[in-house]
Design an enzyme around this catalytic site. Structure first.
Site, PDB file in Angstrom:
ATOM      1  N   HIS A 187     -14.459  -3.403   8.729  1.00  0.00           N
ATOM      2  CA  HIS A 187     -13.815  -2.927   7.501  1.00  0.00           C
ATOM      3  C   HIS A 187     -14.012  -3.895   6.339  1.00  0.00           C
ATOM      4  O   HIS A 187     -13.275  -3.851   5.354  1.00  0.00           O
ATOM      5  CB  HIS A 187     -12.320  -2.658   7.714  1.00  0.00           C
TER       6      HIS A 187
ATOM      7  N   ARG B 257      -7.277  -7.927  -9.006  1.00  0.00           N
ATOM      8  CA  ARG B 257      -8.003  -9.189  -9.166  1.00  0.00           C
ATOM      9  C   ARG B 257      -9.473  -8.888  -9.387  1.00  0.00           C
ATOM     10  O   ARG B 257      -9.888  -7.733  -9.362  1.00  0.00           O
ATOM     11  CB  ARG B 257      -7.859 -10.045  -7.902  1.00  0.00           C
TER      12      ARG B 257
ATOM     13  N   LYS C  42       0.822  -1.210   0.000  1.00  0.00           N
ATOM     14  CA  LYS C  42       0.000   0.000   0.000  1.00  0.00           C
ATOM     15  C   LYS C  42       0.855   1.259   0.000  1.00  0.00           C
ATOM     16  O   LYS C  42       0.513   2.263  -0.623  1.00  0.00           O
ATOM     17  CB  LYS C  42      -0.938  -0.014   1.207  1.00  0.00           C
TER      18      LYS C  42
ATOM     19  N   GLU D 266      -3.047   6.895   8.288  1.00  0.00           N
ATOM     20  CA  GLU D 266      -3.748   7.866   7.454  1.00  0.00           C
ATOM     21  C   GLU D 266      -4.794   8.625   8.263  1.00  0.00           C
ATOM     22  O   GLU D 266      -5.331   8.108   9.253  1.00  0.00           O
ATOM     23  CB  GLU D 266      -4.454   7.165   6.286  1.00  0.00           C
TER      24      GLU D 266
END
Length: 670
Positions: A235, A292, A116, A200
């Site tokens: 999440h 994907r 990420k 973040e």
């Protein structure tokens, strides 16, 4: 087009790929572990090969073994599905080295998006907007906390190598940071073998909107519009829809072009999803790119009329994309609800067991059920507990939502705890109907979704009681057919008394609460009317049971509900929501009260990952005492009262059977 396809996956996605491949005339090969020897995907494939023991790390994650099988059976290509090895660059590289086509993007693209933090740097260079945060290599805990402090809370911790909500924690204040970081790192190392974290800024009311992109080897790229995946728990997505509600054509184009820019930056080929956070002011920020096919791809298929697996196979074979951007259209609206074996009332704890009854709604042009299980199959501890994906379509959002609610009310599953009632309640809330969506939706509307609001339950109690009364009568009538008059009071088993008003008591249990009802009956059989009282509330009710449909009139208000049950354990689906309830039978003094309520039992088979207090420490009510990992998710065991842990019976790394006592706890007060 090549002719032999090996599917390196299991369950629902393996079945999904096999269906398309067979339609295209492609020979299919399935893999199976010890636990999946009789699985649906094995039965559907033209061939099937045993790959190893039940644990995925010993079977479906054995990359080199899978390549050996592919070479042995002469497979031209491998479809990895999603999860397992689908975003594993080393596996894609092994396919390439052995001249087997990997149905997915190039190795370099997987590598680029696999981290990420690296992905954020690439997107920043490409001009794709990013959420403010720290994406660097310094993983010192003190340094990461300094970054969070500087950003301001709340912040979001995310595993750099992660996905699917694993290794992710919201941190609302500075004093929570250390514990959240430790938990996220543990989960990340267990799920991905890498505990590198990103920090973040956490947006408080964002929507999760993702763009489906497709690119071929000839430089062509399109976006197949967007999906709104804002409704999430842990999440992880719960209900997805396409197109996103309230999306303007201008914003759709901006996000679509940004997604294609992201794909072009890594020379992407195949199906990919670029995920964005969409803020309330219309600004959007890149989160990640999944290299994907996504679990929720069917909603895109339903609104575009395209088979994305077919697109994947054609692009992997070197063909150009079937359509250009200006040839793609949005037709109608679609929802996908993920039906899981899990307990929403117990923090969505995964459930295991045998599917003794499995009756999905009837499929049609409007209703689709993607599944990898059949009645009689077991939901095991080894794999994700998703039972099926329920997908519905109609001309607009309101019509599609009505179809979703109806289909959920018709779903029948027994043998494992499921989230069907939860899904129905969520889909029928006023806020969801009005598309008031953001990633905190479930938390904001918890009282409606979980039907713990006393007023909601009071409105449903008369329906529940009426269903039990009518079910009892119907059950008796089926045994009374030999009587000349089955409605005669002399053949009644409902405590009829001559010259007296029939009064009976009924206890109905909902969650952990028992509601005591008093019911006065007038008339017999189909002419019965009831006064149903609970506390100060009394209503007049009558109705009939037509198959699984209850047609009831309560205080002059006529309504219908879908019902299922065996007279004791029941479910009821109405305009007020879904209600799971049971009839509580009288206690005849046979209950064994010898078991101590102070024990802490393992909720299911799993592994102890951390002990967060020491024996002898004083703890507060709600404090986390230990952490277990089961079915890829961490579960925290909390103190039910203030007190002290006297002894832990297991240590980190120990395997624990479901139901085993984990620790000895002494409460401060009895």
């Amino acid at each position: 087009m090549l002719v032999k396809l090996l599917i390196a996956n299991r369950g629902e996605i393996a079945c999904r790929v096999i269906r398309t491949a067979k339609r295209m005339g492609i020979h299919t090969v399935a893999l199976y572990s010890d636990a999946d020897a009789n699985a649906l995907h094995v039965q559907m494939a033209d061939e099937a090969v045993h790959i190893g023991p039940a644990p995925s790390k010993e079977s479906y994650l054995q990359a080199e073994r899978i390549i050996e099988v592919a070479k042995k059976v002469g497979a031209d290509m491998i479809h990895p599905g999603y999860g397992f090895l689908s975003e594993n660059a080393n596996f894609a590289r092994l396919c390439e080295d052995n001249q087997i086509i990997f149905v997915g993007p190039p190795v370099a693209a997987i590598d680029a998006m696999g981290s990420k933090s690296a992905a954020k740097k690439i997107m920043e260079t490409a001009g794709v907007p990013l959420v403010p945060g720290y994406h660097g290599d310094n993983q010192d805990a003190v340094f990461l906390k300094q970054q969070a402090d500087a950003m301001g809370y709340p912040v979001l911790l995310k595993a750099a190598a992660g996905g699917g909500g694993k290794g992710m924690r919201q941190v609302w204040k500075a004093e929570e940071f250390e514990q959240a970081l430790a938990g996220a790192k543990r989960e990340a190392i267990n799920s991905f073998g890498d505990d590198k974290m990103l920090v973040e800024k956490y947006l408080t009311q964002p929507r999760h909107v993702e763009i489906q992109v497709f690119c071929d080897m000839h430089g062509n790229g399109v976006y197949l519009f967007e999906r709104d995946c804002s409704v999430q728990r842990r999440h992880q997505k719960v209900i997805e829809e396409a197109p996103a509600p309230g999306m303007s054509e201008s914003l759709r184009q901006q996000m679509g072009e940004a997604a294609l820019k992201a794909a072009a930056a890594i020379h992407y080929v195949g199906a990919g999803t670029v995920e964005f956070l969409l803020d309330t002011d219309g600004s959007f920020y890149f989160m990640e790119m999944n290299t994907r096919l996504q679990v929720e791809h069917p909603v895109t298929e339903m609104i575009t009329g395209q088979d994305l697996v077919e697109w994947q196979l054609r692009v992997a074979s070197g063909e150009e994309l079937p359509l250009k951007q200006d040839e793609l259209r949005i037709d109608g609206h679609a929802f996908e609800a993920r039906v899981y074996a899990e307990d929403p009332d117990n923090e969505f704890l995964p459930a295991t067991g045998t599917l003794h009854l499995l009756q999905p709604p009837e499929e049609s042009d409007y209703v689709r059920v993607d599944t990898g299980v059949r009645q009689g199959d077991k939901v095991s501890v080894y794999y994700d507990p998703m039972i099926a994906k329920l997908i519905v379509w109609d001309e607009d959002r309101n019509k599609a939502l009505r179809r979703l609610a109806k289909a959920l009310s018709e779903y029948r599953i027994k043998g494992v705890t499921t989230n069907i009632d939860f899904l129905y309640n969520l889909a029928t809330t006023k806020a969801f109907k009005q598309a008031e969506l953001d990633t905190g939706f479930i938390g904001k509307h918890q009282s409606e979704i979980f039907l713990k609001n006393d007023q909601d339950i009071r409105e449903l109690l008369p329906l529940a009681a009426l269903y039990l009364l009518l079910s009892e009568e119907h059950g008796h009538h089926s045994h009374s057919s030999s009587h000349q008059d089955p409605f005669s009071p002399w053949s009644s088993q409902i405590a009829w008394r001559a010259n007296e008003t029939h009064v009976q008591k009924m206890d109905i249990q909902i969650h952990d609460e028992v509601y005591a009802l008093e019911i006065r009956q007038q008339g017999m059989g189909q002419h019965s009317r009831y006064q149903i009282s609970h506390g100060s509330l009394t209503v007049d009710a009558f109705g009939e049971l037509i198959g699984d449909k209850l047609v009831a009139t309560v205080d002059g208000h006529r309504l219908t509900a879908q019902c299922s049950g065996d007279g004791l354990e029941c479910s009821l689906y109405s305009q007020h929501g879904a209600l799971h309830f049971s009839r509580k039978l009288p206690d005849y003094g046979l209950k064994d009260d010898s078991q101590s309520a102070a024990g802490f039992k393992a909720p299911m088979n799993g592994t102890v990952v951390a002990l967060l207090v020491n024996p002898g420490d004083k703890v507060e009510k709600g404090q986390v005492l230990m952490v277990m990992e089961a079915m890829k998710m961490e579960h925290s065991l909390k103190a039910h009262a203030a007190g002290m842990v006297s002894e832990f019976y297991y240590q980190p790394g120990d395997l624990v059977d479901g139901g085993a006592e984990l620790l000895k706890f002494d409460a401060s007060q009895p």
